[in-house]
Enzyme design. Sequence first.
Site, short mmCIF file in Angstrom:
data_model
loop_
_atom_site.label_atom_id
_atom_site.label_comp_id
_atom_site.label_asym_id
_atom_site.label_seq_id
_atom_site.Cartn_x
_atom_site.Cartn_y
_atom_site.Cartn_z
N LYS A 115 76.36 55.27 42.67
CA LYS A 115 77.73 55.65 43.03
C LYS A 115 77.72 56.54 44.27
CE LYS A 115 79.95 55.96 38.47
NZ LYS A 115 80.55 56.89 37.52
N HIS A 133 71.77 25.34 23.30
CA HIS A 133 71.49 24.33 24.33
C HIS A 133 71.11 24.97 25.66
CE1 HIS A 133 72.80 20.98 21.80
NE2 HIS A 133 73.58 21.90 21.26
N GLU A 146 73.61 51.48 28.09
CA GLU A 146 74.00 52.74 28.72
C GLU A 146 73.65 53.91 27.79
OE1 GLU A 146 77.43 52.95 31.73
OE2 GLU A 146 78.27 54.02 30.03
N LYS A 204 88.82 57.46 31.78
CA LYS A 204 88.59 58.77 31.18
C LYS A 204 88.68 59.86 32.25
CE LYS A 204 85.12 61.33 28.58
NZ LYS A 204 83.84 61.32 27.89
N GLU A 238 86.53 51.98 41.34
CA GLU A 238 87.05 50.64 41.09
C GLU A 238 88.47 50.71 40.52
OE1 GLU A 238 84.13 51.84 40.17
OE2 GLU A 238 82.55 50.31 40.23
N GLY A 268 82.93 57.18 26.98
CA GLY A 268 83.64 56.00 27.49
C GLY A 268 83.32 54.74 26.69
N ARG A 269 82.04 54.52 26.40
CA ARG A 269 81.66 53.27 25.71
C ARG A 269 81.94 53.31 24.22
NH1 ARG A 269 77.64 55.95 28.06
NH2 ARG A 269 76.01 56.91 26.81
O1 F6P Z 1 79.50 53.26 34.25
C1 F6P Z 1 79.62 54.62 34.16
C2 F6P Z 1 80.88 55.05 33.45
O2 F6P Z 1 80.96 56.43 33.51
C3 F6P Z 1 80.95 54.55 32.00
O3 F6P Z 1 80.26 55.35 31.13
C4 F6P Z 1 82.41 54.53 31.77
O4 F6P Z 1 82.73 53.78 30.66
C5 F6P Z 1 82.89 53.93 33.07
O5 F6P Z 1 82.04 54.50 34.05
C6 F6P Z 1 84.34 54.16 33.41
O6 F6P Z 1 84.65 55.52 33.49
P1 F6P Z 1 86.14 56.03 33.47
O7 F6P Z 1 86.75 55.67 32.16
O8 F6P Z 1 86.07 57.50 33.68
O9 F6P Z 1 86.89 55.35 34.59
#
Ligand code: F6P
Length: 549
Positions: free
Chosen positions: A513, A385, A354, A207, A213, A268-269
């Site tokens: 972060k 189990h 979240e 987003k 990452e 995002g979620r």
């Molecule tokens: O974990 C924090 C967060 O902002 C989530 O809400 C989001 O889904 C994720 O990082 C990834 O964010 P982006 O889509 O901006 O890379």
Amino acid sequence: MTSLISQTPAWQALEQHRQEMQDVAMRDLFASDPGRADRMRLSVAGLRLDYSKNLATPQTLALLLDLSDTADLSGWIARMFAGEPINNTEERAVLHVALRNRSNRPIQVDGQDVMPGVNRVLERLESFVGLVRSGAWKGFQGQSIRDVVNIGIGGSNLGPKMVCTALGAYGSNDLRVHFVSNVDGTHLLETLNDLDPARTLFIVASKTFTTQETMTNATSARDWLLAAARDPAAVAKHFVAVSTNAEKVSAFGIDTRNMFGFWDWVGGRYSLWSAIGLPIALAVGYERFVELLEGAFAMDEHFRTAPPAENMPVVLGLLGVWYANFWGARTHAVLPYDQYLRLLPAYLQQGDMESNGKGVTRDGVVVDYTTGPVVWGEPGTDGQHAFYQLIHQGTQLIPADFIGAIKSHNELGDHHLKLMANFFAQTEALMRGRTTEEALAEMLSAGVPKERAQFLAHHRTFPGNRPTNSILMERLTPFTLGALIALYEHRIFVQGVLWGINSFDQWGVELGKQLAGVILEELRVGRVGGDHDASTRTLLNDFIQGRRA
Ligand code: F6P
């Protein structure tokens, strides 16, 4: 609401009622009320919910509905669907429902209907998916695409990955979809190991397009491609982006013609319904993706219009509050009896934790009650189990959702009957339990000597009264899956409204972060700065020395 909901008469009435429920046994509620199971059932969008195995009487539900009135739940539902900026800390609307608004009913944000934009992106997705799936989209050597690698994390990974897995019966081996999320290089390298750069398409899904990452993985993936292609022009054939941030996408080197956009009013979620769902459409086809949207839309319409007492997400949300705030439940188990749904608990961890892992109300007042539970689970029967022992006989109350299908995509001998026999048996056992007298009688009739039977009877007693919801669908299809996911999304919202919190921000992920950014620099230069506690400083020094050795 500026005051805490815990200070209201509706809350206090529930506290009082909780005392009255202390010694109520669910098995007695069933025995004394033959209509209970029929009354406590709902059927919506292909999902059948049985919520009769809960520690709840008609009075419980009436009091919970009073609480929802106190929190103005219907007002908040209306505000969300109307596009009001209910995410107050980020001053944004919350409109994942617009992404699957199959009626095209106009939804305004800042005086503008968002639907034409939503539909334009869907059209672009459809034509891109058609090109890739038909083989018309060619890589740098003129070959068609065989592997798609989605690079994203959090909401840009968990939703599409869960749905692609859940719809495994609808995929094909001609186009394989992979997901890389972790910044651990192992994730990317292990994924790329067997792939051919000339036939691999990367989706960089973020987003913000700033997530460490994702940017790190995308850069390494681009290097991997260019090492084979030896021509920067190959990037345009092998990289597409899904983002709200066109500037960053083009700074990364992806042509914005290869970008699929979405909007800041999509959390995002909650984004799998947007272009973030591109891997889903590639895996199962655009038509199936639309069926997923249709299932969610059917649940949205129900949520928006059904009276609270017959509203599936509302009823589930209220029961969640009942256990979290009046019975001390700290966790909620999601137990899919369907191998295809194995990633649902992990997906819902982000969705729920979240969203509702908050300690202050929308107005910034510190709450004096429990908010979001720890969400966890594994598919049945594996979980049986592993951890069911604690649900049956442990000291914690763990409400659980059992989710299953009447028909399997893989009818193999009597596997499905055995699977579902376990589903029904577990929910029955959790509700009914086994009294000490029953345990004793059973052992005696099996010929266990009396003294031994008396000793074992307490160990073999099951308290029962463990609440479960049973969610059944005829078959796990894109439509029923869409409805199921939307059901959970709305349930999370209902609980957030009752707790008076903003379910749509996530400030809690920021601090780690920020600190990671500082520490990364220290690890790079191999020198630890002064601003750390003694434990962290020692760990960092050990790590730096270990890297030098
Ligand atoms: O974990 C924090 C967060 O902002 C989530 O809400 C989001 O889904 C994720 O990082 C990834 O964010 P982006 O889509 O901006 O890379």
